[in-house]
Write a protein that holds these residues in place. Structure first.
Motif, PDB file in Angstrom:
ATOM      1  N   ASN A 124       0.516  -0.959   0.328  1.00 62.23           N
ATOM      2  CA  ASN A 124      -0.019  -0.251   0.094  1.00 62.23           C
ATOM      3  C   ASN A 124       1.080   1.483  -0.079  1.00 62.23           C
ATOM      4  O   ASN A 124      -0.220   1.990  -0.096  1.00 62.23           O
ATOM      5  N   GLY A 125       1.846   1.117   0.261  1.00 60.27           N
ATOM      6  CA  GLY A 125       3.352   2.055   0.506  1.00 60.27           C
ATOM      7  C   GLY A 125       3.688   2.578  -1.213  1.00 60.27           C
ATOM      8  O   GLY A 125       2.971   3.640  -1.488  1.00 60.27           O
ATOM      9  N   MET A 126       3.901   1.581  -1.828  1.00 56.57           N
ATOM     10  CA  MET A 126       4.002   1.297  -3.502  1.00 56.57           C
ATOM     11  C   MET A 126       2.587   1.904  -4.326  1.00 56.57           C
ATOM     12  O   MET A 126       2.850   2.701  -4.943  1.00 56.57           O
ATOM     13  N   ALA A 169      -0.058   6.400  -7.053  1.00 61.29           N
ATOM     14  CA  ALA A 169      -1.728   6.524  -7.119  1.00 61.29           C
ATOM     15  C   ALA A 169      -2.399   6.200  -7.892  1.00 61.29           C
ATOM     16  O   ALA A 169      -3.062   6.097  -8.379  1.00 61.29           O
ATOM     17  N   LEU A 170      -2.488   4.868  -6.376  1.00 63.16           N
ATOM     18  CA  LEU A 170      -3.363   3.852  -7.188  1.00 63.16           C
ATOM     19  C   LEU A 170      -4.169   3.536  -5.880  1.00 63.16           C
ATOM     20  O   LEU A 170      -3.775   3.598  -5.041  1.00 63.16           O
ATOM     21  N   PRO A 171      -5.719   2.642  -6.365  1.00 63.74           N
ATOM     22  CA  PRO A 171      -5.888   2.206  -4.873  1.00 63.74           C
ATOM     23  C   PRO A 171      -5.415   1.275  -4.240  1.00 63.74           C
ATOM     24  O   PRO A 171      -4.909   0.681  -4.629  1.00 63.74           O
ATOM     25  N   ALA A 172      -5.957   1.480  -3.038  1.00 62.48           N
ATOM     26  CA  ALA A 172      -5.028   0.581  -2.365  1.00 62.48           C
ATOM     27  C   ALA A 172      -6.083  -1.141  -2.290  1.00 62.48           C
ATOM     28  O   ALA A 172      -6.576  -1.048  -2.550  1.00 62.48           O
ATOM     29  N   ILE A 173      -4.916  -1.779  -1.512  1.00 66.10           N
ATOM     30  CA  ILE A 173      -4.958  -3.015  -1.041  1.00 66.10           C
ATOM     31  C   ILE A 173      -5.329  -3.947  -0.631  1.00 66.10           C
ATOM     32  O   ILE A 173      -4.275  -3.293   0.374  1.00 66.10           O
ATOM     33  N   GLN A 175      -2.666  -5.620 -11.298  1.00 65.14           N
ATOM     34  CA  GLN A 175      -3.163  -6.227 -12.661  1.00 65.14           C
ATOM     35  C   GLN A 175      -4.463  -5.709 -11.890  1.00 65.14           C
ATOM     36  O   GLN A 175      -5.360  -5.543 -12.517  1.00 65.14           O
ATOM     37  N   ARG A 176      -5.192  -6.228 -10.372  1.00 67.57           N
ATOM     38  CA  ARG A 176      -6.085  -5.919  -9.433  1.00 67.57           C
ATOM     39  C   ARG A 176      -6.270  -4.316  -9.633  1.00 67.57           C
ATOM     40  O   ARG A 176      -7.564  -4.356  -9.620  1.00 67.57           O
ATOM     41  N   VAL A 177      -5.351  -4.125  -9.272  1.00 67.56           N
ATOM     42  CA  VAL A 177      -6.057  -2.500  -8.863  1.00 67.56           C
ATOM     43  C   VAL A 177      -5.452  -1.437 -10.269  1.00 67.56           C
ATOM     44  O   VAL A 177      -6.936  -0.746  -9.436  1.00 67.56           O
ATOM     45  N   ARG A 178      -5.648  -2.126 -11.054  1.00 70.29           N
ATOM     46  CA  ARG A 178      -5.812  -1.171 -12.239  1.00 70.29           C
ATOM     47  C   ARG A 178      -6.815  -1.910 -13.437  1.00 70.29           C
ATOM     48  O   ARG A 178      -7.193  -1.463 -14.106  1.00 70.29           O
ATOM     49  N   GLY A 179      -8.193  -2.501 -12.500  1.00 69.51           N
ATOM     50  CA  GLY A 179      -9.440  -2.999 -12.986  1.00 69.51           C
ATOM     51  C   GLY A 179      -9.039  -4.227 -14.085  1.00 69.51           C
ATOM     52  O   GLY A 179     -10.052  -4.337 -15.413  1.00 69.51           O
ATOM     53  N   GLY A 180      -7.990  -5.028 -13.874  1.00 69.89           N
ATOM     54  CA  GLY A 180      -7.064  -6.330 -14.765  1.00 69.89           C
ATOM     55  C   GLY A 180      -6.569  -5.887 -15.953  1.00 69.89           C
ATOM     56  O   GLY A 180      -5.840  -6.599 -16.065  1.00 69.89           O
ATOM     57  N   ALA A 182       6.991  -0.550 -10.089  1.00 69.10           N
ATOM     58  CA  ALA A 182       6.310  -0.195  -9.005  1.00 69.10           C
ATOM     59  C   ALA A 182       7.678  -1.630  -8.050  1.00 69.10           C
ATOM     60  O   ALA A 182       7.864  -1.286  -6.398  1.00 69.10           O
ATOM     61  N   TRP A 183       8.666  -2.417  -8.694  1.00 71.03           N
ATOM     62  CA  TRP A 183       9.499  -3.183  -7.711  1.00 71.03           C
ATOM     63  C   TRP A 183       9.956  -2.573  -7.299  1.00 71.03           C
ATOM     64  O   TRP A 183      10.497  -2.694  -5.758  1.00 71.03           O
TER      65      TRP A 183
END
Length: 234
Positions: free
Chosen positions: A36-38, A43-47, A69-74, A85-86
């Motif tokens: 979630n820090g990443m 500027a992406l939704p939390a998981i 992939q999950r937070v970007r709608g697939g 991201a890494w």
């Protein structure tokens, strides 16, 4: 309830290979904070922790791609986004490594008893080595292991059998006399393909699927149950 197949006994073993996340340490808290820090920086939704639980097990690179992939709608990430991201995830994870994780009950006792029984121990995880070593040390578990291999130690990760094959070679024992202890189908598939017996923990992650349905030689509620169960089969 813990149970081992009667064919598995202490006299048949020389060494034990133990997985880390979901087997020895519940690391979902660390994953949640780092991921979630990443995501926040990007500027992406939390998981949620529940969503993360079903994605853990195939290495950090796979985890990050699955989360993106999950937070970007697939929509699967491209290479540039995955690299960004890494880098962000690694920084966050190293900062919190072990702070939001807990050792499962019975792990320290089980490891100590296995060593007292004369078995050599190796930790084999898909977690990067730079994360795995410090985590084991911070939880007081490193002293139990002769060897520690992270997910970047070999060319491929579990469920490929190569990491188990290489770890058995490093330990110096036959694969058929080296037990794999894990928490998921990744560990079981790798062990079966490598020719190692395998025991699975009932409390792990396993991608949200029932561990009872995975082909194994035993299923345990606590790692402390393994030494006496092996002695009973001798």
């Amino acid at each position: 309830m813990s149970r081992l197949l009667p064919s598995l006994a202490l006299s048949d073993l020389d060494a034990v290979i133990v997985d880390l996340d979901g087997t020895m340490v519940d690391t979902l808290g660390d994953f949640e904070v780092a991921l979630n820090g990443m995501l926040r920086e990007m500027a992406l939704p939390a998981i949620t922790r529940a969503q993360i639980r079903n994605m853990v097990g195939k290495g950090s690179e796979h985890l990050i791609r699955s989360v993106l992939q999950r937070v970007r709608g697939g929509r699967a990430p491209d290479e540039a986004l995955a690299r960004e991201a890494w880098e962000r995830y690694s920084r966050h994870y190293l900062a919190v490594n072990g702070q939001h994780s807990t050792v499962y009950p019975g792990v320290a006792q089980g490891l100590a008893a296995l060593r007292a029984a004369g078995l050599r121990l190796a930790c084999l995880t898909n977690k990067p080595g730079a994360f795995a070593g410090p985590l084991l040390a911070s939880k007081g578990l490193a002293r139990h292991f002769d060897l520690v291999f992270g997910g970047d130690a070999f060319e491929r990760k579990k469920p490929d059998p190569l990491p188990l094959v290489k770890t058995c070679e490093a330990l110096g024992f036959m694969r058929g006399r080296t037990l794999m202890v894990g928490d998921s189908s990744n560990d079981a598939q790798a062990a079966r393909a490598a020719g190692c017996p395998v025991v699975l923990m009932s409390y792990g992650y396993n991608h949200g699927e029932s561990i009872d349905e995975v082909d194994a030689d035993g299923w345990l509620d606590s790692l402390a149950d393994l030494p006496p169960a092996l002695l009973a089969g001798t």
